[in-house]
Design a protein around this motif. Structure first.
Motif, PDB file in Angstrom:
ATOM      1  N   GLN A  64       0.865  -1.177   0.000  1.00  0.00           N
ATOM      2  CA  GLN A  64       0.000   0.000   0.000  1.00  0.00           C
ATOM      3  C   GLN A  64       0.904   1.229   0.000  1.00  0.00           C
ATOM      4  O   GLN A  64       1.367   1.689   1.034  1.00  0.00           O
ATOM      5  CB  GLN A  64      -0.945  -0.054   1.201  1.00  0.00           C
ATOM      6  CG  GLN A  64      -1.822  -1.310   1.169  1.00  0.00           C
ATOM      7  CD  GLN A  64      -2.833  -1.404   2.293  1.00  0.00           C
ATOM      8  OE1 GLN A  64      -3.058  -0.452   3.047  1.00  0.00           O
ATOM      9  NE2 GLN A  64      -3.493  -2.551   2.400  1.00  0.00           N
ATOM     10  N   ILE A  65       1.156   1.739  -1.209  1.00  0.00           N
ATOM     11  CA  ILE A  65       2.316   2.603  -1.439  1.00  0.00           C
ATOM     12  C   ILE A  65       2.203   3.995  -0.829  1.00  0.00           C
ATOM     13  O   ILE A  65       3.186   4.732  -0.807  1.00  0.00           O
ATOM     14  CB  ILE A  65       2.629   2.716  -2.945  1.00  0.00           C
ATOM     15  CG1 ILE A  65       1.448   3.355  -3.686  1.00  0.00           C
ATOM     16  CG2 ILE A  65       2.967   1.356  -3.528  1.00  0.00           C
ATOM     17  CD1 ILE A  65       1.750   3.635  -5.147  1.00  0.00           C
ATOM     18  N   ALA A  66       1.050   4.371  -0.326  1.00  0.00           N
ATOM     19  CA  ALA A  66       0.924   5.675   0.315  1.00  0.00           C
ATOM     20  C   ALA A  66       1.522   5.697   1.709  1.00  0.00           C
ATOM     21  O   ALA A  66       1.778   6.771   2.259  1.00  0.00           O
ATOM     22  CB  ALA A  66      -0.542   6.085   0.389  1.00  0.00           C
ATOM     23  N   PHE A  67       1.767   4.516   2.284  1.00  0.00           N
ATOM     24  CA  PHE A  67       2.125   4.446   3.698  1.00  0.00           C
ATOM     25  C   PHE A  67       3.604   4.112   3.904  1.00  0.00           C
ATOM     26  O   PHE A  67       4.223   3.420   3.101  1.00  0.00           O
ATOM     27  CB  PHE A  67       1.255   3.403   4.405  1.00  0.00           C
ATOM     28  CG  PHE A  67      -0.210   3.540   4.100  1.00  0.00           C
ATOM     29  CD1 PHE A  67      -0.830   4.783   4.159  1.00  0.00           C
ATOM     30  CD2 PHE A  67      -0.968   2.438   3.722  1.00  0.00           C
ATOM     31  CE1 PHE A  67      -2.172   4.928   3.863  1.00  0.00           C
ATOM     32  CE2 PHE A  67      -2.313   2.562   3.427  1.00  0.00           C
ATOM     33  CZ  PHE A  67      -2.916   3.809   3.489  1.00  0.00           C
ATOM     34  N   LYS A  68       4.113   4.596   5.028  1.00  0.00           N
ATOM     35  CA  LYS A  68       5.505   4.349   5.411  1.00  0.00           C
ATOM     36  C   LYS A  68       5.556   3.953   6.879  1.00  0.00           C
ATOM     37  O   LYS A  68       4.562   4.089   7.605  1.00  0.00           O
ATOM     38  CB  LYS A  68       6.341   5.600   5.160  1.00  0.00           C
ATOM     39  CG  LYS A  68       5.896   6.810   5.969  1.00  0.00           C
ATOM     40  CD  LYS A  68       6.684   8.039   5.571  1.00  0.00           C
ATOM     41  CE  LYS A  68       6.298   9.247   6.438  1.00  0.00           C
ATOM     42  NZ  LYS A  68       4.870   9.604   6.330  1.00  0.00           N
ATOM     43  N   MET A  69       6.696   3.484   7.303  1.00  0.00           N
ATOM     44  CA  MET A  69       6.879   3.149   8.710  1.00  0.00           C
ATOM     45  C   MET A  69       6.595   4.385   9.566  1.00  0.00           C
ATOM     46  O   MET A  69       7.057   5.486   9.260  1.00  0.00           O
ATOM     47  CB  MET A  69       8.298   2.653   8.958  1.00  0.00           C
ATOM     48  CG  MET A  69       8.665   1.381   8.196  1.00  0.00           C
ATOM     49  SD  MET A  69       7.732  -0.057   8.731  1.00  0.00           S
ATOM     50  CE  MET A  69       8.466  -0.340  10.347  1.00  0.00           C
ATOM     51  N   GLY A  70       5.815   4.192  10.602  1.00  0.00           N
ATOM     52  CA  GLY A  70       5.416   5.312  11.441  1.00  0.00           C
ATOM     53  C   GLY A  70       3.979   5.738  11.208  1.00  0.00           C
ATOM     54  O   GLY A  70       3.418   6.502  11.999  1.00  0.00           O
ATOM     55  N   ASP A  71       3.364   5.261  10.111  1.00  0.00           N
ATOM     56  CA  ASP A  71       1.961   5.592   9.818  1.00  0.00           C
ATOM     57  C   ASP A  71       0.976   4.659  10.514  1.00  0.00           C
ATOM     58  O   ASP A  71      -0.237   4.869  10.417  1.00  0.00           O
ATOM     59  CB  ASP A  71       1.700   5.549   8.313  1.00  0.00           C
ATOM     60  CG  ASP A  71       2.268   6.749   7.587  1.00  0.00           C
ATOM     61  OD1 ASP A  71       2.454   7.800   8.237  1.00  0.00           O
ATOM     62  OD2 ASP A  71       2.531   6.644   6.374  1.00  0.00           O
TER      63      ASP A  71
END
Length: 222
Positions: A64-71
């Motif tokens: 899910q390419i909108a998200f990064k670690m910390g989200d």
């Protein structure tokens, strides 16, 4: 217009300005939804509504390419809308923290709805809502290495699919982006006034020899 230069080369400034008047809703802000947000969020569509009740989990991030670690723990629709507006100042992105039924009660007028969900009952709801509003919608689903896409106008999802509570098992990240890309292309062609093959189901899969196969099926008109 400089921001949209390569699109303007395709269809001219007038069509690009007309896109600014269009409104769409994306139901689901996870795998397909976040890829759609990337693909369509910087296209010049005037208003994009992102609908999702779910929060980001660690296992979402790889596909899910909108998200990064910390989200983790943030609402998916909210994160996607923030990203859209960061990338493109010419679009209004509206997050709806809830399910599709709750969004329907708001009576928001849009030109097109895109399915980015992962379950058949919600797609059936989208189908019923759009048929009641005489509104087109774009279906997309993924599982393992394969996926399906269809631009629904006169056909009924309920007639084409048995509605069960089954959800996808394993999913690879690239097929999610591939199917979302096809949905986004159908969306842009439709909103730009270009031809779109409607009520045809496209099925993409790898056979036992590893060959990518695309099949298409005409769906019966409801």
């Amino acid at each position: 217009m400089e921001y949209f230069h390569r699109q303007v080369q395709l269809w001219g400034e007038e069509t690009q300005r007309e896109l600014q008047q269009k409104k769409i809703a994306i139901v689901g802000a996870g795998g397909l939804g976040s890829s759609l947000a990337f693909a369509l969020g910087a296209s010049g569509i005037g208003e994009i509504h992102m609908i999702d009740f779910d929060e980001v989990s660690l296992h979402n991030i790889h596909r899910q390419i909108a998200f990064k670690m910390g989200d983790e723990g943030k609402n998916k629709a909210v994160v996607n809308c923030e990203l859209i507006e960061q990338r493109c100042p010419f679009v209004k992105a509206v997050a709806h923290e809830g399910n599709f039924s709750e969004w329907c009660e708001k009576n928001i007028e849009v030109d097109l709805i895109i399915d980015a969900t992962d379950n058949l009952p919600t797609r059936a709801e989208i189908n019923d809502y759009c048929r009641g509003k005489n509104l087109p919608w774009i279906y997309g689903s993924v599982e393992a290495f394969h996926g399906q896409v269809c631009f629904f106008e006169k056909s009924s999802f309920r007639d084409a699919f048995k509605i069960t509570s089954k959800t996808p098992a394993g999913i690879t990240a690239p097929i999610v982006m591939h199917i979302a890309s096809l949905q986004a292309n159908l969306c842009l062609r439709y909103l730009a006034g270009l031809s779109v093959k409607k009520d045809w189901l496209y099925y993409l899969f790898f056979n036992n020899e590893g060959e990518l196969i695309t099949q298409k099926f005409s769906l019966p008109k409801a």
